[in-house]
Scaffold this motif. Sequence first.
Motif, short mmCIF file in Angstrom:
data_model
loop_
_atom_site.label_atom_id
_atom_site.label_comp_id
_atom_site.label_asym_id
_atom_site.label_seq_id
_atom_site.Cartn_x
_atom_site.Cartn_y
_atom_site.Cartn_z
N LEU A 97 0.92 -1.25 0.07
CA LEU A 97 0.12 -0.22 0.03
C LEU A 97 1.01 1.08 -0.05
CD1 LEU A 97 -0.63 1.04 3.49
CD2 LEU A 97 -0.42 -1.58 3.38
N GLN A 98 0.05 2.42 -0.64
CA GLN A 98 0.79 3.43 -0.17
C GLN A 98 0.16 4.71 0.36
OE1 GLN A 98 3.00 5.47 -3.62
NE2 GLN A 98 3.45 3.33 -4.41
N THR A 138 -0.16 0.19 -6.81
CA THR A 138 0.63 -0.98 -6.18
C THR A 138 0.35 -2.36 -6.38
OG1 THR A 138 -0.96 -0.67 -4.20
CG2 THR A 138 0.91 0.58 -4.09
S1 FES Z 1 -2.39 2.58 -1.87
FE1 FES Z 1 -3.39 4.45 -2.78
S2 FES Z 1 -5.12 3.98 -3.89
FE2 FES Z 1 -4.02 1.86 -3.47
#
Ligand code: FES
Length: 159
Positions: A97-98, A138
């Motif tokens: 994840l970001q 991601t």
């Molecule tokens: S981690 Fe930012 S939308 Fe998926």
Amino acid sequence: MADFRLNINGKVLPVRADGQESLLSVLRNRLEMTGTKYGCGEGECGACTVLLEGKPRRSCRVSIGSVAHSRITTIEGLEHDGKLNPVQQAFLEEEALQCGYCTSGMIVSATALLREHPQPSEKQIVEFMNGNICRCGTYPRIIVAIQRASKSTAEGSRA
Ligand code: FES
Ligand code: FES
């Protein structure tokens, strides 16, 4: 307005709402269960995914009047006794994840995938997760995380 008793994460929760109100709105605004995210509001992004009777559904497109007798599982219901489920754990370990906005929907969908296909091929993962959108891109890590969860579930069941 009407009174509903919703079966969410194994508990019966009373809520007063319009039967046309979306499940997503009820979860977030009336029950303060904000783990389920509002993305597009149009059934297109998957951020709001919950399980209805074990199947992934877009809660922004589901009225509570239609799920009054259904078993609903949200991201908050996936851990047990403080222990993350294998998909949650794998997403953390693979840093899949970001911004994290898509993550709860991804994890809920992936949990449903692994219940249906405990050892999915990469193609099955891509196809099943197709409706869940990650604006941060991601996807490669998400696939690896799901593969890791699949492996750890298989190892756990052999132990
Ligand atoms: S981690 Fe930012 S939308 Fe998926
Ligand atoms: S918020 Fe429900 S699919 Fe996007």
